[in-house]
Write an enzyme that holds these catalytic residues in place. Structure first.
Site, PDB file in Angstrom:
ATOM      1  N   ASP A   1     -37.073  -6.094  19.225  1.00 20.88           N
ATOM      2  CA  ASP A   1     -36.573  -4.885  19.329  1.00 20.88           C
ATOM      3  C   ASP A   1     -35.063  -4.994  18.569  1.00 20.88           C
ATOM      4  O   ASP A   1     -34.347  -5.098  18.974  1.00 20.88           O
ATOM      5  CB  ASP A   1     -36.221  -4.273  20.698  1.00 20.88           C
ATOM      6  CG  ASP A   1     -35.654  -3.131  20.718  1.00 20.88           C
ATOM      7  OD1 ASP A   1     -35.734  -2.207  20.297  1.00 20.88           O
ATOM      8  OD2 ASP A   1     -34.651  -2.909  21.917  1.00 20.88           O
TER       9      ASP A   1
ATOM     10  N   CYS B   1     -34.090   1.569  16.647  1.00 22.28           N
ATOM     11  CA  CYS B   1     -33.504   2.891  16.952  1.00 22.28           C
ATOM     12  C   CYS B   1     -32.789   3.589  15.989  1.00 22.28           C
ATOM     13  O   CYS B   1     -31.859   4.087  16.006  1.00 22.28           O
ATOM     14  CB  CYS B   1     -32.672   2.804  18.488  1.00 22.28           C
ATOM     15  SG  CYS B   1     -31.225   1.829  17.938  1.00 22.28           S
TER      16      CYS B   1
ATOM     17  N   CYS C   1     -34.407 -10.134  21.282  1.00 26.48           N
ATOM     18  CA  CYS C   1     -33.260  -9.315  21.116  1.00 26.48           C
ATOM     19  C   CYS C   1     -33.165  -8.430  22.320  1.00 26.48           C
ATOM     20  O   CYS C   1     -33.534  -7.258  22.251  1.00 26.48           O
ATOM     21  CB  CYS C   1     -33.285  -8.473  19.937  1.00 26.48           C
ATOM     22  SG  CYS C   1     -33.560  -9.284  18.348  1.00 26.48           S
ATOM     23  N   SER C   2     -32.728  -9.094  23.393  1.00 23.88           N
ATOM     24  CA  SER C   2     -33.364  -8.248  24.658  1.00 23.88           C
ATOM     25  C   SER C   2     -31.800  -7.730  25.385  1.00 23.88           C
ATOM     26  O   SER C   2     -32.298  -6.821  26.267  1.00 23.88           O
ATOM     27  CB  SER C   2     -33.859  -9.157  25.795  1.00 23.88           C
ATOM     28  OG  SER C   2     -33.077 -10.322  25.821  1.00 23.88           O
TER      29      SER C   2
ATOM     30  N   ASP D   1     -30.543 -17.544  18.598  1.00 16.47           N
ATOM     31  CA  ASP D   1     -30.604 -16.702  17.221  1.00 16.47           C
ATOM     32  C   ASP D   1     -32.070 -16.367  16.905  1.00 16.47           C
ATOM     33  O   ASP D   1     -32.764 -17.230  16.465  1.00 16.47           O
ATOM     34  CB  ASP D   1     -29.914 -17.548  16.148  1.00 16.47           C
ATOM     35  CG  ASP D   1     -29.706 -16.580  15.119  1.00 16.47           C
ATOM     36  OD1 ASP D   1     -30.444 -15.618  14.803  1.00 16.47           O
ATOM     37  OD2 ASP D   1     -29.271 -16.881  13.979  1.00 16.47           O
TER      38      ASP D   1
ATOM     39  N   PRO E   1     -29.041  -4.923  26.534  1.00 17.05           N
ATOM     40  CA  PRO E   1     -28.699  -5.304  27.684  1.00 17.05           C
ATOM     41  C   PRO E   1     -29.905  -5.337  28.735  1.00 17.05           C
ATOM     42  O   PRO E   1     -29.621  -5.323  29.896  1.00 17.05           O
ATOM     43  CB  PRO E   1     -27.898  -4.036  28.170  1.00 17.05           C
ATOM     44  CG  PRO E   1     -28.426  -3.021  27.330  1.00 17.05           C
ATOM     45  CD  PRO E   1     -28.752  -3.558  25.936  1.00 17.05           C
TER      46      PRO E   1
ATOM     47  N   ASP F   1     -30.889 -13.305  23.516  1.00 19.81           N
ATOM     48  CA  ASP F   1     -30.105 -12.593  22.733  1.00 19.81           C
ATOM     49  C   ASP F   1     -28.971 -13.608  22.235  1.00 19.81           C
ATOM     50  O   ASP F   1     -28.847 -14.637  22.503  1.00 19.81           O
ATOM     51  CB  ASP F   1     -29.214 -11.554  23.701  1.00 19.81           C
ATOM     52  CG  ASP F   1     -28.811 -10.318  22.797  1.00 19.81           C
ATOM     53  OD1 ASP F   1     -29.438  -9.415  22.768  1.00 19.81           O
ATOM     54  OD2 ASP F   1     -27.728 -10.452  22.248  1.00 19.81           O
TER      55      ASP F   1
END
Ligand SMILES: C[S@@+](CC[C@H](N)C(=O)[O-])C[C@H]1O[C@@H](n2cnc3c(N)ncnc32)[C@H](O)[C@@H]1O
EC number: 2.1.1.176
Length: 442
Positions: free
Chosen positions: A329, A382, A260-261, A311, A263, A284
């Site tokens: 992430d 996050c 899930c990289s 995905d 930006p 992504d």
């Protein structure tokens, strides 16, 4: 001050409140061509109104004869702009705040509403020392919810997870403006040299406490218009986010899968730590975001990143057992970022959090298959919500005895690092809220 500044603030707030963009992105566009003073004023009011929405509406409900639901969105926005200036900004005289809102209302409200706005703002200005909050002793949740403007469910959940006084400290810390953090491009310059260069051009900066590659800049206005930025000597990244690659600490020459990289903040940081040697497969699910990773990498002079659309919840058999390091992430509720994107508080519901933790578990499950024996798996978010953080990890470890948590005090010398996972808090670490866990496949 430029003439139409309050008009710009009004439009920006409407755009964000109508879900047409994140505050930081919309604000960057609005303020791009403004003088620094106007840009700062605009930012202060836009963030202030967003951040204090529930408090300001509480004040409206106490001083308005009309119910909030009967006030049109445009009128309510003008009132909140006025109230924020009256109640939270010392540098704007109350009379100026009222007059400017009345002027704005001439364009965006009918005659009746103009009188209503004028009357309400003047009443509050006269009575501002006497505005009461809900009773803390009788109802802690309602008190914090109004004082710091959070939906009650977030306060209930945080109080259950962290206790009442920690929750209050967290909300207080979230209400403070964060300083700008930049990550040094260690492929091009070291931290001390960049700090010297920035100081010579009048910047006040200091080395971050935990992030080895992070510099805190206290007067960041115009920083991304500088030659240092254009030539790729640094990128903007919060200290907590930089700890992900620091804790992963990938070796030069390794193969990394970042599922899930976009930006590309952590992808490019991993490439720096790897000295731009090895291979990073950066994926992504949103195609338009892959270009962001590529342009960030180009600016920083990195060429080991290969982007692709995928995905992460579906395992790609071609990558099984191929990664020395895998980063998940994950997409999350973002509740660690309310200092910078205050609207996040209002955009989520409890049920969103449940579906997110399901997606996070699926992504972790699918991606874990890419990790070679002896390889490293890092899961981060996050957000500040145990259900998206340690519970996702514990649930995964229960099903996968071949993985174990790996202590990382060498990478981050803190007591919690010994457990193999850490939650970072604005009120404890002075960073955005973040969760990072490190696992090894045995
Ligand atoms: C927390 S952000 C990643 C931030 C990024 N690692 C960085 O440091 O710049 C989560 C990312 O996951 C992506 N995403 C959401 N669902 C996904 C899925 N099912 N598969 C892959 N990526 C997904 C989003 O587009 C978003 O870019």
């Amino acid at each position: 001050m430029a003439k139409n500044i309050r008009e710009e603030i009004f439009k920006t707030l409407n755009q964000i409140e109508n879900g047409k963009g994140y505050s930081n992105i919309v604000l960057n566009k609005t303020t791009r061509d403004m003088e620094t003073r106007d840009a700062n004023f605009t930012r202060e009011i836009v963030y202030g109104v967003l951040e204090n929405r529930i408090y300001l509406e509480w004040v409206v409900s106490r001083y308005s004869k009309l119910k909030i639901s009967k006030i049109s969105p445009a009128v309510l926005t003008i009132i909140k702009m006025g109230l924020y200036q009256i109640l939270k900004m010392d540098k704007v005289p109350d009379s100026a705040a009222v007059n400017e809102c009345v002027k704005l209302s001439k364009k965006h409200a009918n005659k009746g509403a103009q009188g209503f706005i004028n009357g309400l703002l003047r009443n509050v200005a006269r009575d501002k020392e006497n505005i009461e909050l809900p009773d803390r002793k009788k109802d802690f949740t309602k008190y914090i919810s109004v004082k710091y403007s959070y939906p009650e469910w977030i306060i209930e959940d945080w109080a259950a997870m962290y206790g009442e006084s920690f929750t209050e400290e967290l909300c207080e810390a979230n209400s403070k403006k964060p300083s700008l953090n930049i990550r040094v491009n260690t492929l091009a310059i070291d931290r001390d040299t960049l700090m010297e260069r920035l100081s010579e051009s009048g910047r006040e900066c200091r080395a971050a406490e935990y992030g080895k590659d992070i510099v805190v800049v206290l007067n960041p206005d115009g920083l991304i218009d500088t030659e240092e930025y254009r030539s790729g000597l640094f990128t903007v990244q919060d200290e907590s986010s930089s700890l992900v690659a620091q804790i992963m600490n990938p070796e030069s020459g390794a193969t990394v899968v970042d599922v899930c990289s976009a930006p590309g903040g952590k992808t490019t940081h991993m490439a720096q730590i790897m000295k731009n040697k090895g291979r990073i497969i950066a994926r992504d699910v949103h195609e338009h975001k892959l270009e962001l990773i590529e342009s960030n990498a180009r600016r920083l002079g990195i060429d080991i990143i290969e982007t692709s659309l995928a995905d992460a919840a579906e395992r790609d058999e071609s990558l099984v057992d191929k990664a020395d390091y895998c980063l998940v992430d994950a997409p999350c509720s973002g509740l660690g970022l309310v200092r910078k994107k205050p609207e996040i508080k209002y955009n989520k519901s409890r049920s969103d959090l449940e579906s997110l933790s399901k997606l996070q578990s699926e992504i972790l499950e699918a991606s874990s298959g890419y990790v070679k024996k002896g390889g490293t798996l890092v899961y981060s978010t996050c957000t500040l919500n145990v259900k998206e953080n340690i519970e996702v990890v514990k649930d995964f470890l229960d099903k996968h005895p071949e993985f174990k948590l790996e202590p990382f005090e060498a990478e981050l010398p803190l007591e919690e690092s010994k457990r193999g996972y850490i939650e970072l808090y604005p009120n404890v670490h002075g960073t955005d809220g973040f969760f990072i866990s490190k696992m090894i496949r045995m």
